[in-house]
Design a protein around this motif. Sequence first.
Motif, PDB file in Angstrom:
ATOM      1  N   PRO A  62       0.916  -1.703   0.195  1.00 37.42           N
ATOM      2  CA  PRO A  62      -0.080   0.172  -0.264  1.00 37.42           C
ATOM      3  C   PRO A  62       0.906   1.199   0.141  1.00 37.42           C
ATOM      4  O   PRO A  62       1.477   1.423   0.526  1.00 37.42           O
ATOM      5  N   GLU A  63       0.316   2.012  -0.652  1.00 34.93           N
ATOM      6  CA  GLU A  63       1.807   3.534  -1.387  1.00 34.93           C
ATOM      7  C   GLU A  63       1.846   4.065   0.164  1.00 34.93           C
ATOM      8  O   GLU A  63       2.664   4.510   0.605  1.00 34.93           O
ATOM      9  N   GLU A  64       0.294   3.949   1.100  1.00 31.34           N
ATOM     10  CA  GLU A  64       0.556   5.033   2.529  1.00 31.34           C
ATOM     11  C   GLU A  64       1.591   3.950   3.545  1.00 31.34           C
ATOM     12  O   GLU A  64       2.525   4.925   4.215  1.00 31.34           O
ATOM     13  N   ILE A  65       1.946   3.086   2.775  1.00 28.45           N
ATOM     14  CA  ILE A  65       2.837   2.594   4.182  1.00 28.45           C
ATOM     15  C   ILE A  65       4.273   2.243   3.245  1.00 28.45           C
ATOM     16  O   ILE A  65       5.420   2.668   3.677  1.00 28.45           O
ATOM     17  N   ARG A  66       4.484   2.314   1.706  1.00 29.06           N
ATOM     18  CA  ARG A  66       5.545   2.436   1.043  1.00 29.06           C
ATOM     19  C   ARG A  66       6.113   3.496   1.160  1.00 29.06           C
ATOM     20  O   ARG A  66       7.535   3.959   1.137  1.00 29.06           O
ATOM     21  N   GLU A  67       5.520   4.704   1.044  1.00 31.69           N
ATOM     22  CA  GLU A  67       6.130   6.139   1.386  1.00 31.69           C
ATOM     23  C   GLU A  67       6.952   6.368   2.323  1.00 31.69           C
ATOM     24  O   GLU A  67       7.881   7.045   2.994  1.00 31.69           O
ATOM     25  N   LYS A  68       6.543   5.844   3.095  1.00 31.02           N
ATOM     26  CA  LYS A  68       7.301   6.018   4.716  1.00 31.02           C
ATOM     27  C   LYS A  68       8.350   4.804   4.967  1.00 31.02           C
ATOM     28  O   LYS A  68       9.616   4.944   5.369  1.00 31.02           O
ATOM     29  N   ALA A  69       8.242   3.372   3.958  1.00 27.73           N
ATOM     30  CA  ALA A  69       9.224   2.553   4.579  1.00 27.73           C
ATOM     31  C   ALA A  69      10.423   2.938   3.597  1.00 27.73           C
ATOM     32  O   ALA A  69      11.439   2.744   3.721  1.00 27.73           O
ATOM     33  N   VAL A  70       9.925   3.244   2.348  1.00 27.67           N
ATOM     34  CA  VAL A  70      11.515   3.849   1.287  1.00 27.67           C
ATOM     35  C   VAL A  70      12.299   5.162   2.435  1.00 27.67           C
ATOM     36  O   VAL A  70      13.800   4.674   2.203  1.00 27.67           O
ATOM     37  N   ILE A  71      11.553   5.534   3.283  1.00 26.96           N
ATOM     38  CA  ILE A  71      12.642   6.728   3.722  1.00 26.96           C
ATOM     39  C   ILE A  71      13.268   6.319   4.678  1.00 26.96           C
ATOM     40  O   ILE A  71      14.835   6.106   4.575  1.00 26.96           O
ATOM     41  N   ALA A  72      13.523   4.900   5.447  1.00 29.70           N
ATOM     42  CA  ALA A  72      13.994   3.459   6.271  1.00 29.70           C
ATOM     43  C   ALA A  72      14.801   3.696   5.438  1.00 29.70           C
ATOM     44  O   ALA A  72      15.716   3.307   5.330  1.00 29.70           O
ATOM     45  N   LEU A  73      14.518   2.266   3.990  1.00 31.76           N
ATOM     46  CA  LEU A  73      15.784   2.315   2.956  1.00 31.76           C
ATOM     47  C   LEU A  73      16.796   2.965   2.493  1.00 31.76           C
ATOM     48  O   LEU A  73      17.881   2.623   2.351  1.00 31.76           O
ATOM     49  N   ASP A  74      16.088   4.552   1.946  1.00 40.13           N
ATOM     50  CA  ASP A  74      17.096   4.811   1.944  1.00 40.13           C
ATOM     51  C   ASP A  74      17.945   5.686   2.400  1.00 40.13           C
ATOM     52  O   ASP A  74      19.135   6.251   1.303  1.00 40.13           O
ATOM     53  N   LYS A  75      17.503   5.386   3.406  1.00 36.97           N
ATOM     54  CA  LYS A  75      18.654   6.096   4.460  1.00 36.97           C
ATOM     55  C   LYS A  75      19.930   4.689   4.913  1.00 36.97           C
ATOM     56  O   LYS A  75      20.916   5.360   4.851  1.00 36.97           O
ATOM     57  N   MET A  76      19.359   3.559   4.974  1.00 36.69           N
ATOM     58  CA  MET A  76      20.195   2.837   4.520  1.00 36.69           C
ATOM     59  C   MET A  76      21.706   2.684   3.218  1.00 36.69           C
ATOM     60  O   MET A  76      22.564   2.400   3.374  1.00 36.69           O
ATOM     61  N   MET A  77      20.676   2.993   2.303  1.00 36.66           N
ATOM     62  CA  MET A  77      21.084   3.057   1.412  1.00 36.66           C
ATOM     63  C   MET A  77      22.449   4.656   1.422  1.00 36.66           C
ATOM     64  O   MET A  77      23.752   4.447   0.551  1.00 36.66           O
ATOM     65  N   GLU A  78      21.442   5.820   1.736  1.00 37.56           N
ATOM     66  CA  GLU A  78      23.057   6.461   2.575  1.00 37.56           C
ATOM     67  C   GLU A  78      23.359   6.129   2.847  1.00 37.56           C
ATOM     68  O   GLU A  78      25.454   6.820   2.413  1.00 37.56           O
ATOM     69  N   LEU A  79      23.545   5.393   4.016  1.00 36.44           N
ATOM     70  CA  LEU A  79      24.587   5.115   4.747  1.00 36.44           C
ATOM     71  C   LEU A  79      25.564   4.349   5.107  1.00 36.44           C
ATOM     72  O   LEU A  79      26.633   4.256   5.507  1.00 36.44           O
ATOM     73  N   SER A  80      25.570   3.031   4.126  1.00 37.57           N
ATOM     74  CA  SER A  80      25.979   1.988   3.037  1.00 37.57           C
ATOM     75  C   SER A  80      27.220   2.595   2.460  1.00 37.57           C
ATOM     76  O   SER A  80      27.060   3.020   1.670  1.00 37.57           O
TER      77      SER A  80
END
Length: 298
Positions: free
Chosen positions: A280-298
Amino acid sequence: MYKDEILKLKKEKNAIILAHFYQNDEIQEVADFVGDSLALSKMAASTTADIIVFCGVYFMAETAKILSPTKKVLLPKKNATCQMAMMVDYDELLQYKTNNPDTIIITYVNTRANIKALSDVIVTSSNAEKIVKNYKDKKMMYVPDKNLGTYLKHKLGYNIDVWPGYCYIHENLKVSDVLTMKEKHPNALTLIHPEAPLDVLLQADFVGSTKQILDYATDSKKIEFIIGTDKGIIHALKKQNPDKKFYLLNDGLSCKNMKMINLEDLYISLRDELYEVSVPEEIREKAVIALDKMMELS
Ligand code: 13P
Ligand code: SF4
């Protein structure tokens, strides 16, 4: 016969087949890319294919969908789930967050999308240590793998709360398994995945993700290794190191959900475009923030 059909369909549909190292050998052989959780997520985020067929477990395909929402993501067996990912309850984590508003929620990729949506950052076994170091002076909660969380806490000496989840195959590893195998193979190095309990990890020569174990064995001058992770990794270890010897730490190192997909399932999945994963988009848009943070820090 399935192999030829799979290759044909893949081309016709502009599909990519991603597989985790724990998959059956025949799946690893036909995949476009075989990797650990981090590399698979990066591949899913960057592919230009129209369809991603994910040979792994549900959270992996779901992560691919979060990162690549415009692609069709297929999981060939719809009941291939990760037991650890089911060990964290949304309401309980929400309650924890409400009670601990200043705590950074560090979440293992082995979780469902709604749990990622409650998190500050996602980690995998290959980048957890590096990412956690960014929050050195903060209070942290590590969700849901108690073993990896306890290992990080021990290694870094940080203030980390740990959720009580675990991976059932790694949780079953015992110090006595290591002692027995070391006695049987005295020249072997012991390489163990950090989802194992801390007392077992303290017996290891090297602790790392599936890919890190593969790289370590490949780069090592030693020729014998005791492997403390799912038996699927032996395929890549042998393929890259045909002259080296690998022994599994115990007989139970086989995740049944990771072994569900066979070539026929993969063929049917590509042919009929099954089973499509959605978030669901309302879940995806929050989950992607945490995943993008991982990509930024790894
Ligand atoms: P990695 O391949 O990232 O080490 O993860 C292991 C695992 O538990 C996958 O389910
Ligand atoms: Fe989950 Fe463990 Fe299986 Fe990985 S090996 S999918 S962590 S149950």
